[in-house]
Design a protein around this motif. Structure first.
Motif, PDB file in Angstrom:
ATOM      1  N   MET A 134      39.727  35.219  47.455  1.00 13.36           N
ATOM      2  CA  MET A 134      39.846  35.966  46.213  1.00 13.36           C
ATOM      3  C   MET A 134      39.156  37.323  46.345  1.00 13.36           C
ATOM      4  O   MET A 134      38.071  37.405  46.895  1.00 13.36           O
ATOM      5  N   ARG A 135      39.849  38.353  45.848  1.00 15.51           N
ATOM      6  CA  ARG A 135      39.240  39.688  45.852  1.00 15.51           C
ATOM      7  C   ARG A 135      38.599  39.925  44.484  1.00 15.51           C
ATOM      8  O   ARG A 135      39.271  39.807  43.455  1.00 15.51           O
ATOM      9  N   LEU A 136      37.329  40.264  44.524  1.00 10.25           N
ATOM     10  CA  LEU A 136      36.603  40.448  43.269  1.00 10.25           C
ATOM     11  C   LEU A 136      37.248  41.541  42.408  1.00 10.25           C
ATOM     12  O   LEU A 136      37.243  41.456  41.180  1.00 10.25           O
ATOM     13  N   SER A 137      37.836  42.546  43.047  1.00  9.57           N
ATOM     14  CA  SER A 137      38.473  43.636  42.285  1.00  9.57           C
ATOM     15  C   SER A 137      39.651  43.121  41.464  1.00  9.57           C
ATOM     16  O   SER A 137      40.071  43.749  40.505  1.00  9.57           O
ATOM     17  N   GLN A 138      40.200  41.961  41.860  1.00  9.11           N
ATOM     18  CA  GLN A 138      41.358  41.426  41.143  1.00  9.11           C
ATOM     19  C   GLN A 138      41.045  40.139  40.384  1.00  9.11           C
ATOM     20  O   GLN A 138      41.945  39.458  39.894  1.00  9.11           O
ATOM     21  N   TYR A 139      39.752  39.778  40.372  1.00  9.14           N
ATOM     22  CA  TYR A 139      39.352  38.512  39.762  1.00  9.14           C
ATOM     23  C   TYR A 139      38.925  38.762  38.315  1.00  9.14           C
ATOM     24  O   TYR A 139      38.808  39.910  37.888  1.00  9.14           O
ATOM     25  N   PHE A 140      38.712  37.668  37.580  1.00  6.55           N
ATOM     26  CA  PHE A 140      38.153  37.802  36.226  1.00  6.55           C
ATOM     27  C   PHE A 140      36.765  37.177  36.232  1.00  6.55           C
ATOM     28  O   PHE A 140      36.626  35.954  36.158  1.00  6.55           O
ATOM     29  N   LEU A 141      35.766  38.024  36.433  1.00  9.43           N
ATOM     30  CA  LEU A 141      34.378  37.554  36.521  1.00  9.43           C
ATOM     31  C   LEU A 141      33.524  38.406  35.594  1.00  9.43           C
ATOM     32  O   LEU A 141      32.895  39.367  36.022  1.00  9.43           O
ATOM     33  N   PRO A 142      33.520  38.069  34.300  1.00  9.43           N
ATOM     34  CA  PRO A 142      32.790  38.916  33.340  1.00  9.43           C
ATOM     35  C   PRO A 142      31.278  38.660  33.384  1.00  9.43           C
ATOM     36  O   PRO A 142      30.744  37.890  32.599  1.00  9.43           O
ATOM     37  N   LEU A 143      30.603  39.343  34.325  1.00  8.29           N
ATOM     38  CA  LEU A 143      29.152  39.187  34.472  1.00  8.29           C
ATOM     39  C   LEU A 143      28.433  39.876  33.319  1.00  8.29           C
ATOM     40  O   LEU A 143      28.887  40.903  32.833  1.00  8.29           O
ATOM     41  N   LEU A 144      27.318  39.290  32.896  1.00  9.18           N
ATOM     42  CA  LEU A 144      26.508  39.927  31.846  1.00  9.18           C
ATOM     43  C   LEU A 144      25.262  40.528  32.468  1.00  9.18           C
ATOM     44  O   LEU A 144      24.602  39.891  33.283  1.00  9.18           O
ATOM     45  N   LYS A 145      24.953  41.761  32.081  1.00  5.50           N
ATOM     46  CA  LYS A 145      23.728  42.400  32.607  1.00  5.50           C
ATOM     47  C   LYS A 145      22.502  41.898  31.858  1.00  5.50           C
ATOM     48  O   LYS A 145      21.465  41.641  32.426  1.00  5.50           O
ATOM     49  N   GLU A 146      22.670  41.742  30.548  1.00 10.63           N
ATOM     50  CA  GLU A 146      21.536  41.331  29.717  1.00 10.63           C
ATOM     51  C   GLU A 146      21.417  39.812  29.720  1.00 10.63           C
ATOM     52  O   GLU A 146      22.423  39.118  29.815  1.00 10.63           O
ATOM     53  N   THR A 147      20.194  39.342  29.578  1.00  9.73           N
ATOM     54  CA  THR A 147      19.999  37.911  29.430  1.00  9.73           C
ATOM     55  C   THR A 147      20.287  37.533  27.986  1.00  9.73           C
ATOM     56  O   THR A 147      19.660  38.059  27.072  1.00  9.73           O
ATOM     57  N   PRO A 148      21.253  36.662  27.770  1.00  9.66           N
ATOM     58  CA  PRO A 148      21.612  36.316  26.380  1.00  9.66           C
ATOM     59  C   PRO A 148      20.428  35.675  25.654  1.00  9.66           C
ATOM     60  O   PRO A 148      19.782  34.779  26.190  1.00  9.66           O
TER      61      PRO A 148
END
Ligand code: ATP
Ligand code: MG
Length: 439
Positions: free
Chosen positions: A1-15
């Motif tokens: 899998m190429r990350l540029s084409q994946y759906f990986l919604p990372l969060l910067k902030e700690t919820p």
């Protein structure tokens, strides 16, 4: 899998809402998204891990002789009225009316449903022993859903149900599941302690809860320190008599906090440990509790009709995702055991606009895939530091990092996420390290 084409919604902030590491990390790593209290969507990375865990559980159930079926999530109230549990189960049961005003429910468990299948088809003791299982969503309207998917309202469970002619045979079925649970959790890199348990609303005579150790666990457990270094039952074969194996394990001390009596504890103080843990599995033997009222009988050897002896065996498949993270993470993120990792290896191209780096990354990515690996290629247009941090966060067991400095010397960096060890080697060696290496 190429990350540029994946759906990986990372969060910067700690919820803010996340109180424990696994919940925080699952949100930050883009694995889940809350829909309403205790109900979650599984995003691609989370879904991949959930499927891997389910598959591993499935393999070990099959190996132990259980047979997979699939029962519905929605059940008719009548079945639960037959067993007497419709009124007993209380507010945790989500009750639904269909358009014809028929009472239905979203199954919190499946004893009644499976007993109905059994009684419709099995007539003779010759069909026994039988163990049917499924991996299916459950709903329990928990008073306090919390810790993300660890205590959800909707959750994925593997539940198996055994049918036997008498209590001796049922005990053997119980032992097979007991052993298969230890094997299952060992494959996930977990130390699971079977602890004698109350039988609760399922009812019955014999029960063990399987607890994995984690500081944030809801259960306190006192146990003999040998639990930490027992070479778990990986070598036990189902064709041998399992009673001595189970006896050996159950003789090793393990008690819930509230049942531990220091004055009468058989373990020397120096050998006794007290930690917190998470319940990830629960097994029950309850004899004729459902077969009797629901008329699940078979003709015995002498022709007389006898209610079958049953047991049920649950594993919290979705809870395990969080449980494994609780047991295996650091301040940078998740550290997946290889057996359940969403990808085997991340190929991190630090400079996608450098032809040499990109040629090397593409070549490695293609060869890892061809060798049977499941690589994730970080080809995003991001700062190197951000790439490395997000790959650490999502916990891929191996990282192959490709940058212009290494390329000038014909090397890439191979990093093991669990140990943090990093070495510079040729792309060729990187490939064999990752494909042969156990993490
Ligand atoms: P608990 O004591 O944690 O409430 P339980 O004893 O009610 O669990 P069982 O009926 O034994 O649960 O269910 C089998 C397994 O399903 C549990 O061992 C656990 O791993 C998982 N499980 C139970 N309730 C939940 C939940 N609300 N969310 C996620 N997993 C759950
Ligand atoms: Mg339980």
């Amino acid at each position: 899998m190429r990350l540029s084409q994946y759906f990986l919604p990372l969060l910067k902030e700690t919820p803010k809402e996340a109180q424990i590491a696994s919940h925080r990390l699952m949100l930050r790593a883009g694995m889940i998204q809350q829909s309403s209290a205790g109900i979650y969507s599984w995003l691609p990375l989370g879904k991949k891990v959930l499927d891997k865990i389910a598959q591993l559980v499935r393999e070990e159930q099959n190996r132990a002789g259980a047979i997979e079926i699939m029962m519905p999530t929605i059940q008719p109230a009548e079945l639960w009225q037959e067993s007497g549990r419709y009124d007993d189960y209380g507010a945790e049961m989500l009750r639904i009316k269909d358009r014809h005003e028929r009472d239905m429910l979203y199954g919190p468990t499946n004893e009644e449903q499976v007993t109905d299948i059994f009684r419709s088809h099995v007539r003779s003791y010759k069909a026994l022993p039988l163990n049917l299982y499924h991996i299916q969503w459950k709903f329990r309207d928990e008073v306090r859903p919390r810790f993300g998917i660890m205590r959800g309202r909707e959750f994925l469970m593997k539940d198996a149900y055994s049918f036997d002619i008498d209590s001796d045979a049922a005990r053997q079925s119980y032992n097979r599941m007991f052993v298969s649970y230890l094997k299952t959790f060992a494959r996930m890199g977990l130390t699971a302690i079977p602890m004698e348990a109350d039988t609760g609303p399922i009812g019955g005579d014999m029960s063990h809860e399987f607890i994995i150790l984690a500081e944030t666990g809801e259960s306190g457990v006192y146990f003999h320190k040998d639990w930490l270094n027992t070479d778990l039952v990986t070598s036990v074969d189902y064709s041998e008599d399992l009673q001595p194996v189970v006896d050996r394990f159950t003789s090793l001390y393990a008690r819930a906090d509230e049942k531990h009596d220091p004055a009468n504890c058989p373990v020397d103080e120096g050998d006794l440990m007290s930690l917190r843990g998470i319940e990830i599995g629960h097994i029950f033997y309850f004899g004729e509790k459902y077969s009797e009222p629901m008329g699940a009988t078979v003709a015995g050897p002498d022709g007389s009709n006898i209610p079958v002896h049953m047991g049920s065996y649950g594993i919290g498949v979705s809870r395990l995702v969080g449980g494994i993270i609780e047991a295996s993470h650091d301040d940078k993120g998740i550290i997946w055991p290889r057996a359940v990792a969403p990808f085997d290896v991340a190929v991190v191209n630090l400079k996608p606009d450098d032809d040499g780096c990109t040629a090397c990354a593409e070549d490695l990515y293609a060869r890892l895939g061809a060798a049977g690996g499941d690589p994730l290629m970080d080809d995003r247009d991001e700062r190197p530091g951000a790439k490395l941090a997000s790959i650490d966060l999502i916990g891929i067991p191996w990282q192959i990092v490709i940058g212009p400095r290494g390329m000038a010397n014909g090397v890439v960096e191979v990093k093991n996420r669990a140990t943090g060890e990093a070495v510079e080697v040729s792309p060729e060696s990187a490939l064999s390290m990752v494909m042969d290496g156990a993490a």
